[in-house]
Enzyme design. Structure first.
Site, PDB file in Angstrom:
ATOM      1  N   ASP A 186     -45.595  34.461  52.393  1.00 22.79           N
ATOM      2  CA  ASP A 186     -44.999  34.838  51.111  1.00 22.79           C
ATOM      3  C   ASP A 186     -43.525  35.123  51.352  1.00 22.79           C
ATOM      4  O   ASP A 186     -43.183  36.089  52.028  1.00 22.79           O
ATOM      5  CB  ASP A 186     -45.711  36.059  50.530  1.00 22.79           C
ATOM      6  CG  ASP A 186     -45.344  36.331  49.081  1.00 22.79           C
ATOM      7  OD1 ASP A 186     -44.240  35.937  48.659  1.00 22.79           O
ATOM      8  OD2 ASP A 186     -46.154  36.957  48.381  1.00 22.79           O
ATOM      9  N   ARG A 244     -41.249  35.675  48.954  1.00 23.61           N
ATOM     10  CA  ARG A 244     -40.604  36.327  47.814  1.00 23.61           C
ATOM     11  C   ARG A 244     -39.876  37.595  48.240  1.00 23.61           C
ATOM     12  O   ARG A 244     -40.266  38.261  49.193  1.00 23.61           O
ATOM     13  CB  ARG A 244     -41.632  36.642  46.726  1.00 23.61           C
ATOM     14  CG  ARG A 244     -42.178  35.392  46.078  1.00 23.61           C
ATOM     15  CD  ARG A 244     -43.227  35.697  45.065  1.00 23.61           C
ATOM     16  NE  ARG A 244     -44.420  36.254  45.722  1.00 23.61           N
ATOM     17  CZ  ARG A 244     -45.517  36.607  45.078  1.00 23.61           C
ATOM     18  NH1 ARG A 244     -45.582  36.492  43.771  1.00 23.61           N
ATOM     19  NH2 ARG A 244     -46.562  37.078  45.732  1.00 23.61           N
TER      20      ARG A 244
END
Length: 180
Positions: free
Chosen positions: A112, A114
């Protein structure tokens, strides 16, 4: 009906992010608003992809926030931060049997990518120090708490399960700690 859109542009010239300030039925936003961090998903939000739960989650979040008042942060972090083209490459790997985590790792990314510091910076600029987070992802709450946003509650938010994304949702639960 009573919604204000606030745009944020990073100093580095990166993509713009949006905050939708959605008033409740009384025209007010509560002291501790219901907040959803939603990462852009062209395939799910716009094209209605069945491989994810993004589109149904986005629409349900707007409806739920409108019931009580709050904020939707729409973050330009397509494909868990790897971008649209790499997300499409990850889709190809998923079609070959890899889950979303392994597909990202095979492409040379973290599971991930983000950056939720963006969301906390937006909330600070909006002068929102305390929220109820509409999410199943404890990592979002942890990231916001680390950056000085008090997450009073993680409000469950599960929508969009279908036969085409059951493995995707299992991966979110089993490998990424989502509370599903």
């Amino acid at each position: 009906e009573d919604t204000q859109v606030v745009a944020f542009r990073p100093r580095d010239g990166g993509p713009e992010h949006l905050a939708l300030l959605i008033a409740g039925p009384d025209g007010q936003t509560p002291q501790t608003p219901l907040v959803r961090l939603h990462s852009a998903c062209l395939t799910g939000d716009v094209l209605g992809s069945l491989k994810c739960d993004c589109g149904p989650q986005l629409r349900a979040a707007v409806s739920r926030i409108a019931e009580v008042g709050g904020i939707l942060l729409y973050l330009q972090q397509e494909g868990r931060g790897i971008g649209l083209l790499n997300k499409l490459r990850a889709y190809q790997l998923q079609d070959q049997g890899f889950d979303t985590v392994d597909a990202n790792l095979r492409l040379g990314f973290g599971e991930d990518e983000r950056d939720f510091d963006l969301a906390s910076a937006m909330l600070h600029m909006l002068r929102v120090p305390r929220i109820r987070l509409l999410s199943n992802n404890p990592a979002k709450a942890d990231a916001l708490n680390t950056q000085g946003i008090d997450v009073e509650a993680l409000v469950p938010h599960s929508f969009g399960e279908n036969p085409h994304n059951s493995h995707y949702l299992e991966t979110k639960r089993d490998r990424q700690g989502h509370r599903l």
